[in-house]
Design a protein around this motif. Structure first.
Motif, PDB file in Angstrom:
ATOM      1  N   VAL A 144      -1.384  -1.659   0.329  1.00  7.81           N
ATOM      2  CA  VAL A 144      -1.352  -2.927   1.054  1.00  7.81           C
ATOM      3  C   VAL A 144      -0.217  -3.788   0.499  1.00  7.81           C
ATOM      4  O   VAL A 144      -0.046  -3.906  -0.712  1.00  7.81           O
ATOM      5  N   ASP A 145       0.523  -4.399   1.394  1.00  2.81           N
ATOM      6  CA  ASP A 145       1.631  -5.274   1.000  1.00  2.81           C
ATOM      7  C   ASP A 145       1.100  -6.699   0.809  1.00  2.81           C
ATOM      8  O   ASP A 145       1.216  -7.555   1.683  1.00  2.81           O
ATOM      9  N   TRP A 146       0.527  -6.944  -0.374  1.00  2.00           N
ATOM     10  CA  TRP A 146      -0.111  -8.235  -0.634  1.00  2.00           C
ATOM     11  C   TRP A 146       0.880  -9.386  -0.625  1.00  2.00           C
ATOM     12  O   TRP A 146       0.554 -10.473  -0.139  1.00  2.00           O
ATOM     13  N   ILE A 147       2.061  -9.180  -1.156  1.00  4.95           N
ATOM     14  CA  ILE A 147       3.051 -10.257  -1.204  1.00  4.95           C
ATOM     15  C   ILE A 147       3.479 -10.638   0.204  1.00  4.95           C
ATOM     16  O   ILE A 147       3.619 -11.818   0.529  1.00  4.95           O
ATOM     17  N   GLU A 148       3.662  -9.638   1.058  1.00  3.17           N
ATOM     18  CA  GLU A 148       4.028  -9.919   2.450  1.00  3.17           C
ATOM     19  C   GLU A 148       2.919 -10.708   3.152  1.00  3.17           C
ATOM     20  O   GLU A 148       3.190 -11.670   3.877  1.00  3.17           O
ATOM     21  N   TRP A 149       1.670 -10.326   2.917  1.00  2.00           N
ATOM     22  CA  TRP A 149       0.547 -11.052   3.507  1.00  2.00           C
ATOM     23  C   TRP A 149       0.499 -12.502   3.030  1.00  2.00           C
ATOM     24  O   TRP A 149       0.255 -13.408   3.810  1.00  2.00           O
ATOM     25  N   LEU A 150       0.730 -12.710   1.736  1.00  2.00           N
ATOM     26  CA  LEU A 150       0.714 -14.075   1.195  1.00  2.00           C
ATOM     27  C   LEU A 150       1.825 -14.926   1.795  1.00  2.00           C
ATOM     28  O   LEU A 150       1.621 -16.104   2.083  1.00  2.00           O
TER      29      LEU A 150
END
Length: 86
Positions: free
Chosen positions: A61-67
């Motif tokens: 999961v691309d957490w930084i992109e989601w944030l």
């Protein structure tokens, strides 16, 4: 863009818009359609920023992109809500 890409962009935009709206404290006086539009725009811009920062394509999961996307959606919801109050 194929129809499946368009549908997934709308679904992701809805999720991002709702999460961005939840982050902003207080009552927002914007409708569901504005929330969806803001979410879609925030998702597209957030993906572009994440690609530019080279954090978009990771394993899992691309957490930084989601944030980034949720933060942009929160800014968008807040800005549109303030404009609608006037």
């Amino acid at each position: 863009m194929e129809i499946s890409g368009l549908i997934s962009a709308i679904v992701i935009g809805i999720v991002i818009g709702v999460l961005g709206r939840l982050v902003v404290p207080g009552r927002q006086r914007i409708g569901v359609l504005w929330t969806i539009v803001i979410g879609i725009v925030a998702a597209l811009i957030g993906s572009a920023i994440a690609s530019a920062l080279d954090v978009a394509d990771t394993d899992g999961v691309d957490w930084i992109e989601w944030l980034i996307q949720i933060g942009l959606a929160a800014l968008g919801v807040s800005a549109v809500s303030r404009v609608k109050l006037r």
